[in-house]
Scaffold this active site. Structure first.
Site, PDB file in Angstrom:
ATOM      1  N   SER A 147      -2.623   7.783  -3.216  1.00 56.78           N
ATOM      2  CA  SER A 147      -3.712   8.218  -2.038  1.00 56.78           C
ATOM      3  C   SER A 147      -4.800   7.118  -2.004  1.00 56.78           C
ATOM      4  CB  SER A 147      -4.068   9.650  -2.068  1.00 56.78           C
ATOM      5  OG  SER A 147      -5.035   9.822  -1.223  1.00 56.78           O
ATOM      6  N   TYR A 160      -7.857  16.444  -7.113  1.00 58.15           N
ATOM      7  CA  TYR A 160      -7.026  15.701  -6.230  1.00 58.15           C
ATOM      8  C   TYR A 160      -7.327  14.236  -6.623  1.00 58.15           C
ATOM      9  CZ  TYR A 160      -3.936  13.814  -2.470  1.00 58.15           C
ATOM     10  OH  TYR A 160      -3.158  13.102  -1.728  1.00 58.15           O
TER      11      TYR A 160
END
Length: 258
Positions: A147, A160
């Site tokens: 990501s 995350y």
């Protein structure tokens, strides 16, 4: 309602395992590969939706239930793939706890932190571990879905961001350890509208959402799938240990308020 149509494509004899494939980016990747002639195993926690998706996608799609953070389930799933197809050519590690936001750092629960890292980082490690012998036999490829949050953050995304940053490091470590027989790369999506088609129609994104991107629009699952498909192809045979950012240029844009 699952809005899909069976992909039309001749078989190429190659087998891919795609995790987190019952919806969103994982489903987009699986569908693209099926259109390219792959046999695709869709692994996911969703035992209700997953079989339905595989049925719609056709005879070259197989669903298996898997929690990627559970080594026993990973080992059993890989064995099922080999028992069914006798080979494995590609591993796409897409399964993740995808909501980047946790509570504030002061209230961050250690159990939540551990679960996010177990799924997002431990899962790809376990999958690589158990798939490596079979990928090696066929000059296979691994693609990890990271990501842009591995390098950029909003508030309250510690678990995350850390998991995706670790996944980039794991990617180049695996590339060195498993090469030259197995290539390993990462794709880092930005804003991808991965919602089901019905939801996108009911709640369309705004013009401002699209216009802020240098590319002029928010990304689609097909944008990510196209990059993954290239990395799995022989056309990328000299590419390993790398990160490919698919974000419409947002990570290169200076943004100041005022």
């Amino acid at each position: 309602m699952i809005e899909l149509s069976a992909p039309q494509g001749g078989g190429n004899g190659r087998v891919a395992l795609v995790t987190g494939a019952a919806r969103g980016i994982g489903l987009g990747i699986a569908t693209w590969l099926l259109c390219d002639g792959w046999q695709v195993v869709l692994a996911d926690l969703d035992r209700e939706r997953g079989p339905k998706v595989a049925q719609v996608l056709g005879e070259n799609a197989l669903f298996i239930a898997m929690d990627v953070a559970d080594e026993e389930q990973v080992a059993e799933g890989v064995a099922e793939v080999l028992g069914r197809f006798g080979r494995l050519d590609a591993l796409v590690c897409n399964a993740a706890m995808a909501d980047p936001h946790n509570m504030t750092l002061e209230s961050l629960d250690l159990g939540h932190w551990n679960r996010v890292l177990a799924v997002n980082l431990g899962g790809p490690m376990l999958l690589a571990k158990h798939c490596a012998p079979y990928l090696r036999a066929h000059g296979g490829v691994i693609v990890n879905l990271a990501s842009t949050r591995a390098r950029q953050s909003e508030s309250d995304c510690e678990a995350y961001a850390a998991s995706k940053g670790g996944l980039l490091a794991l990617t180049h470590a695996l590339a060195v350890s498993l090469g030259p027989e197995i290539r390993v790369n990462a794709v880092s999506p930005g804003w991808i509208d991965a919602r089901d088609p019905a939801v996108r129609r009911l709640e369309p994104l705004s013009e401002a959402d699209h216009a802020q991107h240098p590319a002029g629009r928010v990304g689609t699952v097909e944008d990510v799938a196209a990059m993954v498909a290239w990395l799995l192809s022989r056309n990328s045979g000299f590419v390993t240990g790398q990160e490919f950012v698919v974000d419409g240029g947002m990570s290169k844009k200076m943004i100041y308020q005022g």
